[in-house]
Design an enzyme around this catalytic site. Sequence first.
Site, PDB file in Angstrom:
ATOM      1  N   HIS A  28       0.820  -1.216   0.000  1.00 27.69           N
ATOM      2  CA  HIS A  28       0.000   0.000   0.000  1.00 27.69           C
ATOM      3  C   HIS A  28       0.853   1.263   0.000  1.00 27.69           C
ATOM      4  O   HIS A  28       0.352   2.347   0.288  1.00 27.69           O
ATOM      5  CB  HIS A  28      -0.898   0.039   1.236  1.00 27.69           C
ATOM      6  N   HIS A  34      -6.675  -4.396  -1.213  1.00 29.23           N
ATOM      7  CA  HIS A  34      -5.897  -5.626  -1.192  1.00 29.23           C
ATOM      8  C   HIS A  34      -6.092  -6.428  -2.465  1.00 29.23           C
ATOM      9  O   HIS A  34      -5.907  -7.643  -2.476  1.00 29.23           O
ATOM     10  CB  HIS A  34      -6.292  -6.485   0.007  1.00 29.23           C
TER      11      HIS A  34
END
Lengths: 228, 228, 326, 326
Positions: free
Chosen positions: D54, D214
Site C-alpha cells: 500500500h 488488497h
Amino acid sequence: MDTVLDTAFFVAWFEDAAKVIRLRREDLTRLDAAIGDADHGVNLDRGFTEVRKALADWPPASPVQVLVSAGTTLIRRVGGASGPLYGSAFRQMGKALEEPVTLARFAGAFEAGVVAVERLGKAAPGDKTMLDALVPASRALAQAVHEGLEPREAFERAARAAEEGTQATIPMRARKGRASYLGERSVGHEDPGAASSALIVASLVTVAGGMPDGMTDDVADGADGAGG
Amino acid sequence: MDTVLDTAFFVAWFEDAAKVIRLRREDLTRLDAAIGDADHGVNLDRGFTEVRKALADWPPASPVQVLVSAGTTLIRRVGGASGPLYGSAFRQMGKALEEPVTLARFAGAFEAGVVAVERLGKAAPGDKTMLDALVPASRALAQAVHEGLEPREAFERAARAAEEGTQATIPMRARKGRASYLGERSVGHEDPGAASSALIVASLVTVAGGMPDGMTDDVADGADGAGG
Amino acid sequence: MKKLINSADSVVGDALNGLAAAHPSLRVLGQVVYRASGPRAGKVGLVSGGGSGHEPLHAGFVGYGMLDAACPGEIFTSPVPDQIIEATRAVDGGAGVLHIVKNYTGDVLNFEMAAELCDDVEVASVLVDDDVAVQDSLYTAGRRGTGATLFVEKIAGALAEEGAPLAEVVRVAGEVDERSRSFGIALTSCTTPAAGEPTFDLPDDRVELGIGIHGEPGRNRAPMAPARELAGLAMEAVHGDLPLRGELLVMVNGMGGTPLLELYVVFAEVEAFVRGKGARVARSLVGNYVTSLDMQGFSVTVCRLDDELTRLWDAPVETPGLRWGR
Amino acid sequence: MKKLINSADSVVGDALNGLAAAHPSLRVLGQVVYRASGPRAGKVGLVSGGGSGHEPLHAGFVGYGMLDAACPGEIFTSPVPDQIIEATRAVDGGAGVLHIVKNYTGDVLNFEMAAELCDDVEVASVLVDDDVAVQDSLYTAGRRGTGATLFVEKIAGALAEEGAPLAEVVRVAGEVDERSRSFGIALTSCTTPAAGEPTFDLPDDRVELGIGIHGEPGRNRAPMAPARELAGLAMEAVHGDLPLRGELLVMVNGMGGTPLLELYVVFAEVEAFVRGKGARVARSLVGNYVTSLDMQGFSVTVCRLDDELTRLWDAPVETPGLRWGR
Ligand SMILES: Nc1ncnc2c1ncn2[C@@H]1O[C@H](COP(=O)(O)OP(=O)(O)O)[C@@H](O)[C@H]1O
Ligand SMILES: Nc1ncnc2c1ncn2[C@@H]1O[C@H](COP(=O)(O)OP(=O)(O)O)[C@@H](O)[C@H]1O
Ligand SMILES: [Mg+2]
Ligand SMILES: [Mg+2]
Ligand SMILES: [Mg+2]
Ligand SMILES: [Mg+2]
C-alpha cells in the site's frame, strides 16, 4: 498559355490533405508507434483540422495567404517536431511564391519550403525523415517544369517520387528525430513523416485531377467535391 | 488400554501438515484470490515452515509443548487473519491438553482450540470460515470417542467431516473475513481457511495411518517417512 | 485500454482543470501553468514545458524555488510556440527568462521559435540531455533529456529564487546537466489515450533497455532479470559514461505504472552499487517524477554534487510535486 | 508477471532496506520503521501498520507530525504481534501509544493481541473504517479502513506533536474516522509477487466497483465509462452515506498503476461534484497514497472538516510521503 493555380486550388489542396490525413490518422500513428511516440497521425490531424477551420473562418485572398495561413496554423497548433517543420515549410513556400502561380513558380516555392525544413531540422535526405519524401518530390516537380508538363502530370510525378522516397526510408537507419534513438532498430520501418509528406503531395494530384483544363476560381468546389 | 498420542505423534502431525501446505500452497492462494487477497497459501506456508524449524531447533518435550510452540510460532510469523486464529487454536489446544494424551483428551483439547477460534474471530459455522471445517471435525472426533473408536478411524471421520464442511462453504455467503466484503459474490467459492483446516485435519490421518497399533515413541519416524 | 479520462481529445485540458482545482498555488491560463503569485520583480523567470504524460513533470514543479511556468503540450507532443511565448512574457520580472528544454527535436524547435519571437524579453535556454542510452553523435538527434530535467529545474530554480542574474542561472543549469546522467528500463510499454493500444509489445520475459520517456522503444531488449541485475545494468551504463565519484544526488524514478514498493527495492540496489564504486548517495529521490503515462519500469538519474549544487538542492521548494523547507 | 524485485520472498525486506537507505530520517529495525530521532518524552506515540503493498502507507508516513512507527507485514498480510509490541514499547515517551488500525480481521486481531501483551504501556487504539462499499452489519466483517487512514495518521499525528494527552489524540482520531468516507473503483486487478498472476480478471469493458486496497474483487461490476461517470458513481456512494456539506478535505488517490494525469482528470470531476452539492473542497490531495500494488484505478476519500481538523491538517508534517511546513 500557362495554367494558373489559383487561391481555390490551394484551398482545395489543404482541404483534401486534411481529409486524407483524417482518414489515415491511425496508420500514421501506428508508423510512429513503431519508431517514435505514437502521435504523428494525431498531431497532423489536429493541425490540418485547424488549418481547414482557419481557411474557412478567414477566407484567404491569394495563394500566398493560403500557404502562410496554413503554415502559421500548423506552427501554432501542432507542436512536436512535425508542427514547426511543416509549418515552416508552408510559410516559406508562401513567402517564396510569386503570383499568379504557374507550375514553375509553384515548383520554385515548393523547393523553398523544402529548404526551410532542411535548415530548421538540420537533416538531409537519407536521414529517414520527411525530407526523404519531400526532396524527391521537389526534384520531380523541377524536372516536370523543365519538360514543360501540365500541373496534373507534374503532380503525379511528384507524388510518385514522394511515395518512392517514403518506401526508401524503410531500410534506412534514422539519424534525425526520435527514430534515431533506436539506432539499428529503426531499420525496417517506414518513416511516419515521410508517409504524411507523400499523402500531402498526393493531394495535389487529387485536386488537380478534379479540375478541368482551364483552371478558374469556381473550379475549387468541384475539386473539393472530388476530394470528399 | 487406550492408545497414547505421544510427542512424536504431534511433531509428525505438524511435519506432515507443513509438507501438505507447501504442496497445496498455490491452490490455497488461488482460493483466496477468488474471494480474498491471494495470500492464504503463502501465509500458511511461511508459518508452518517456521513451525517445523522451531520444532527442530527446540525439540519439545511433550505434546503440550508441541502445540504451544506451534501456536506461538504461527502467531509470531504468519500475520493476517489466519495467523492469530490458527495460532490461538493450537495454543489453546495445548493449554487444554491433559497428558498422557488419549483420543478422548485429544478431542477435548481440539474442541478447546476450536472454541478459541470462535471467540477470537467472533464467527460461527455458516459464516464461511475455517470454522465450517473445524466445528464438524471437532464434533466428529467427539462422536468417535463416544463410539470408542481407535484414533486412526476417529481421525478419518474428522477429516471427512472437515472436507464435507469445506465443500459446504461453497454455496455460503461469507459473513466474516475479507470474503464478506464481496457480499453475494462470495457465493460459489470454497473458503480458503476451511480448505487449509481440512488439510491440517487430514494430516492426522496420514500420521496415524503410518503408525502401528501400539503407539510408542519410535513410531514417529515411521510416520514422518509415511508423510514425506 | 481503460483510462480515467473523458475523451482522448480532452484529457490534457481536463487534467489541467484538475490541477488548477487541486492547487490554489497554481493558475492555469491558456494551457500554461503559472504560479498564482505571479512574477517577482528582479527574479529570473524559469519556463519549461514538453509533452504531457510525464506528470508531475513539468506542471507539478511550478512553484516557489522551481519553475515560474510550465507549458504542457498534448500527450508526448511538445508545446507550441504560442504557449511558450505567453509564458515567457508573463513570467519576466525584468531579469530575463530561462527556458529549460529537454533535448528532443520537437521541444527544441518549438522553444527556439518561441525564443526568437520573444525579442522583448531576454531569453536564455539550457538543453537537458542526460540519457546515456543515446550516443551523442552525428547519427542521432543527440542525447535525450529525461530525469535530469527535474534536477535542473530544482537547482536552477533555487538559484533564481536567491536573485541570481540570468547568466548565473544559465551557468548552474548547464552544470547540473553536464554532471547528470540517466538510464531507463521498461517492463511494459505505455498506452497513449489517442492510440488506445500499447506503443510496443514486450513479451513477458523481456525488458526494454535504454528507453526514453515517450513510450518509444529502447536500444535493445534483454531477458527479464531480478531487480539487482536490472539496477546493475542501468548503473553500469551511467557509470561507464560518468564515473561515479564523491557525493551523488540519485533519483530512482518510476515510469508511472510501477509501485513505490518496487522502486525502493531498486533504490536499495542502486545505493549498494554506488557504495561499491566508493561513492556516496548524499541526496536521493524515490518515486514517480518523470513518467511515461502508465509504463512500468524505472529510470535512474545520477548527478555529481558539489557544495553549491547540494546547497541549492537543499533550498526550500514548494510545488505540488516536490516540497520541502516550507 | 514482471516485477522489479529480487524474489517474492525478499521483496518486503528489500524494499525496507531501500526505504532506510533513501531516508536518513527513518530507521528500520526488525521489520519496524521508526523515526530516526527516537521517541519524544511526553509525546503520545503513534503506531500503525498493515500489509505491505500500500506504499507510501504506512512506512512513508513515519516522521514529524505523523507516525512514530509503522509495522509493515508481508504483502497484503497484517503484521504480527511481535512487530507491533516492539514498536509500541520503542515509541512510548511516557504519554501512551495510539494504535491506528485499519478495520480488517487480520489487522484487528494482531493489533489486539499486541496491545494485550503490552501491559507496561498505556495503549489505546482507533479503528479506521471509512469504505462505504461495505455495509457495516452483522453480515460483514464491518467497513474496511482505506484512504481515511492517511487522514487519521496526519491529523492525530499533528495533535500528538502538539503534546496533547492520549485521550485527546484518541478523540480526534475517532472524529476523523467518523467524518470520513471512501469509495474505490478498479480498472484492473493487481498482481502480488507471490501469486504471480492477477488476483482477478477484469474484461476490457468493465470496471470493478467498491474495491478495497488488497486487490480483492469489489461488490459488483459496471461497464467502463468516462471519468465523469466513474467519479460520479464514487461520489454518489460517498454522498449517500455522509451528505457532503461545508468544507471538505478530499483525496483522489491512485491505486498504484494509474498515472497522475488521470488522477487530475478525476479530481476535476470530483471537485465539480462537490460544488454541485453546495459544498467546498477546502483541502485536497491528488496522488498515489494508499495503493494496491500495481492496480489501476482510484479511490476518493472525503472528510468533513471543522476548524480544529483544518488546523491540524495544515500543521507541519515531514515524512517521505507527505511533507509541508518544514
Ligand atoms: N530533424 C528533422 N528533420 C526533418 N524531419 C524530421 C526531423 N525530426 C523529425 N522529423 C520528422 O518528424 C516526424 C515525426 O513527427 P511527430 O511524430 O509529429 O513529432 P514528434 O517526433 O515530436 O513526436 C518524423 O517521422 C520525421 O519524418
Ligand atoms: N472472523 C473469522 N473467524 C474465523 N475464521 C476467519 C475469520 N476471518 C477470516 N477467517 C479465515 O481466514 C481465512 C483467510 O486467511 P488469510 O488469507 O491467511 O488472512 P487474510 O484474510 O488476513 O488475508 C479465511 O478464508 C477464513 O477461513
Ligand atoms: Mg511522434
Ligand atoms: Mg488472505
Ligand atoms: Mg511527439
Ligand atoms: Mg492478507
